[in-house]
Scaffold this motif. Structure first.
Motif, short mmCIF file in Angstrom:
data_model
loop_
_atom_site.label_atom_id
_atom_site.label_comp_id
_atom_site.label_asym_id
_atom_site.label_seq_id
_atom_site.Cartn_x
_atom_site.Cartn_y
_atom_site.Cartn_z
N ARG A 1 9.44 49.41 -52.87
CA ARG A 1 8.34 49.81 -52.00
C ARG A 1 7.02 49.23 -52.52
O ARG A 1 6.24 48.67 -51.76
N GLN A 2 6.82 49.34 -53.82
CA GLN A 2 5.58 48.78 -54.41
C GLN A 2 5.46 47.29 -54.10
O GLN A 2 4.40 46.80 -53.71
N HIS A 3 6.59 46.61 -54.25
CA HIS A 3 6.60 45.17 -54.02
C HIS A 3 6.21 44.86 -52.58
O HIS A 3 5.35 44.02 -52.31
N ILE A 4 6.86 45.57 -51.66
CA ILE A 4 6.60 45.32 -50.23
C ILE A 4 5.15 45.66 -49.88
O ILE A 4 4.48 44.91 -49.15
N VAL A 5 4.66 46.78 -50.41
CA VAL A 5 3.28 47.17 -50.10
C VAL A 5 2.29 46.12 -50.63
O VAL A 5 1.36 45.71 -49.94
#
Ligand SMILES: Nc1ncnc2c1ncn2[C@@H]1O[C@H](COP(=O)(O)OP(=O)(O)O)[C@@H](O)[C@H]1O
Ligand SMILES: [Mg+2]
Lengths: 245, 330
Positions: free
Chosen positions: A47-51
């Motif tokens: 999720r961090q990566h995508i955000v």
């Protein structure tokens, strides 16, 4: 022609075979296990990566596309080479250097990472926007003016539709690069799948390395696929280029 | 009507692209701007719809000074056709043609009807071609679409910058004919740029011959061929200008003045020619002719006589050379 096709096919299938072998090897050694045994952590990192990618890419699009449009207006034409050169110069600074600089200004964390990725994504989008608009036949613009179209009508009904292909290709390039570069966000403590990749590297643990790197790769492939679909929908049928590979 | 009143165009201090040009395009007529490359034809044309500013003088369009009008509105009332057709690849043919009516806020129904009418003018099927994109058409078809697009909102005035210049000779000839046919129906006031002498002779009611931005002569094609005002004009039209002027006359003119030969019904190897055919084409046909006899037909498809190279030569001598020598004496 046929010979070329043959060679192309051989290369393609060899690559498929290599990828397949790799996956079998990785699964056989249970290198993907962390994704399942630590699925909570995995999802957080993903999720961090995508955000990181989404926020920085959207900001870059919001800045680079209008900037590209602005710089191609007659009034700013003269400033074009200057801006392009500055932007090019920006791209030659290594990503780690940008990150380091950002840390000293914005401190460690999400903001620094987003800012660095944002800076990195601007150039391909900006450059393709400018190139797309510049490549439009001047006679076409002349005809549009001569028919009594207002500047904003020329922009929205002629220039943008006919440069949509190039602009979207720039966005696609930027996003795909961004997904890879976002792995470096770990360095400034902004999380993302880079955490596992660097852990893997530091601990010589193929499991962490692959559980981090493969999702990043798949993410890039997925983004590329989705953006190509969007291109197909957005680019007008008449100005779509015959570009099937 | 378009009137140029002492119009001059300067680029910077040095370049004078158009120098003190003064002439009028009458209502419903075609005036061709003719001259070598770089003589200022395009610049002169583009000052009319204010794509170029005017340095000195004024241009009056249907009793209004162009500089008092809003540039956008002015352009929507002037049809504009360019050599490279300028069609928008992202729009269908129908969207391209109906662009100006769309900008003017016509209703869907009005646009639809107008599109069908225009496509009929150029003999293309509105249903079939309307949905296609420009790249799906041949060069000749694209250029026709460029022409009807300029006619779309029924503007009183048309500007055409070498509209047929990029087409191959056979198609160009056909489209010129077709355009003259359309012009007989729509009667627009047209300023037409060309660097092709034959095209100018064919299309023009009057020709403006330019050199270095100055008018060398403003006259009807036949006057220009028979009474060149100066050395430049006569050289520009060349030594064969007598032959060129043949394209201004038809077989019918020849019949009226010197009459046709009798038809020999016993001759088998016969070709026919229409009475409205121009004499230049007739002459080239006669010269390439293997037939023993060329018979002239009228509109009722009746044989009304025969024509020979000798007759054309005689006509040329009496009618055209006569006029030319008269002009040198007078
Ligand atoms: N934007 C411009 N700046 C400077 N000179 C120009 C410009 N446009 C045209 N000219 C000059 O004006 C002259 C006339 O050009 P043009 O009207 O295009 O000629 P034509 O259409 O008869 O070939 C040429 O000498 C050309 O170099
Ligand atoms: Mg020109």
């Amino acid at each position: 022609m046929n010979r070329k096709k043959w060679i192309g096919n051989i290369v393609k299938y060899t690559l498929y075979a290599l990828v397949a072998t790799f996956f079998i090897w990785a699964i056989a050694n249970s290198y993907f296990d962390y994704i399942f045994t630590q699925s909570g952590t995995f999802l957080v990192l993903l999720r961090q990566h995508i955000v990181l990618v989404l926020v920085s890419s959207i900001l870059a699009i919001l800045v680079a596309v209008p900037a590209g449009i602005l710089i191609t207006r007659p009034k700013f034409k003269k400033a074009e080479w200057l801006v392009s050169n500055v932007a090019n110069l920006g791209q030659t600074i290594p990503s780690l250097a940008v990150l380091a600089l950002m840390i000293s200004i914005l401190g460690i964390g999400f903001k620094s990472a987003v800012f660095a990725l944002f800076i990195y994504s601007i150039l391909p989008i900006f450059r393709n926007t400018v190139a797309g608009i510049d490549s439009i036949d001047k006679n076409m613009i002349d005809a549009a003016k001569g028919m009594g179209m207002k500047p904003h009508q020329i922009l929205f009904r002629v220039e943008l539709p006919n440069s949509a292909y190039s602009i979207l290709a720039g966005i696609r390039t930027a996003v795909v690069l961004n997904i890879g570069t976002a792995a470096l966000a770990y360095v400034v403590g902004a999380g993302g799948l880079g955490v596992w990749i660097f852990t893997g590297i530091n601990l010589f643990d193929n499991g962490f390395l692959i559980s981090g790197a493969i999702p990043v790769t798949l993410l890039a492939i997925l983004a590329d696929y989705i953006l190509r679909k969007i291109e197909y929908i957005v680019v007008p049928k008449g100005s779509r280029r015959i570009e099937k590979a | 009507m378009i009137s140029f009143k002492n119009v001059t165009k300067r680029y910077g201090e040095e370049i004078v692209a158009v120098n003190d040009v003064d002439f009028t395009v009458e209502e419903g007529k075609i005036v061709v701007l003719l001259g070598p490359s770089g003589c200022g034809k395009t610049t002169l044309l583009r000052m009319v719809n204010r794509l170029e500013s005017i340095s000195e003088g004024e241009i009056i369009i249907n009793n209004e000074n162009s500089k008092d009008l809003d540039a956008i509105e002015l352009r929507r009332k002037i049809g504009y056709v360019i050599q490279s057709n300028g069609l928008f690849p992202n729009m269908t043919i129908e969207e391209n043609v109906m662009l100006v009516p769309d900008l003017l806020g016509w209703s869907k129904k009005e646009k639809r009807e107008r599109f069908e009418y225009l496509m009929k003018l150029i003999g293309l099927d509105a249903k079939d071609y309307g949905k296609r994109y420009p790249h799906e058409l041949s060069g000749g078809q694209q250029q026709r679409i460029g022409v009807v697009r300029a006619l779309a909102a029924d503007p009183p005035v048309m500007l055409m910058d070498e509209p047929f210049g990029a087409l191959d000779p056979i198609i160009r000839d056909k489209i010129q004919e077709e355009f003259l046919q359309i012009q007989r129906e729509v009667k627009k006031t047209i300023l037409f740029v060309s660097h092709d002498i034959d095209e100018a002779i064919k299309m023009a009611d009057k020709i403006v011959l330019l050199r270095n931005g100055e008018i060398m002569q403003f006259d009807t094609p036949s006057k220009m061929l028979s009474h060149p005002k100066n050395e430049f004009v006569s050289q520009f039209f060349g030594k064969d200008r007598a032959i060129k002027s043949l394209s201004l006359h038809t077989v019918e003119d020849l019949q009226t003045i010197i009459g046709l030969g009798p038809v020999d019904e016993s001759v088998q190897d016969t070709k026919t020619i229409n009475i409205h055919q121009d004499l230049r084409n007739t002459l080239s046909m006669l010269m390439n002719q293997e037939a023993d006899q060329v018979v002239v037909k009228n509109d009722q498809d009746e044989n009304i006589g025969t024509i020979t190279i000798d007759l054309v030569q005689k006509y040329l001598h009496f009618e055209i050379k006569g006029k030319m020598s008269a002009s040198q004496e007078g």
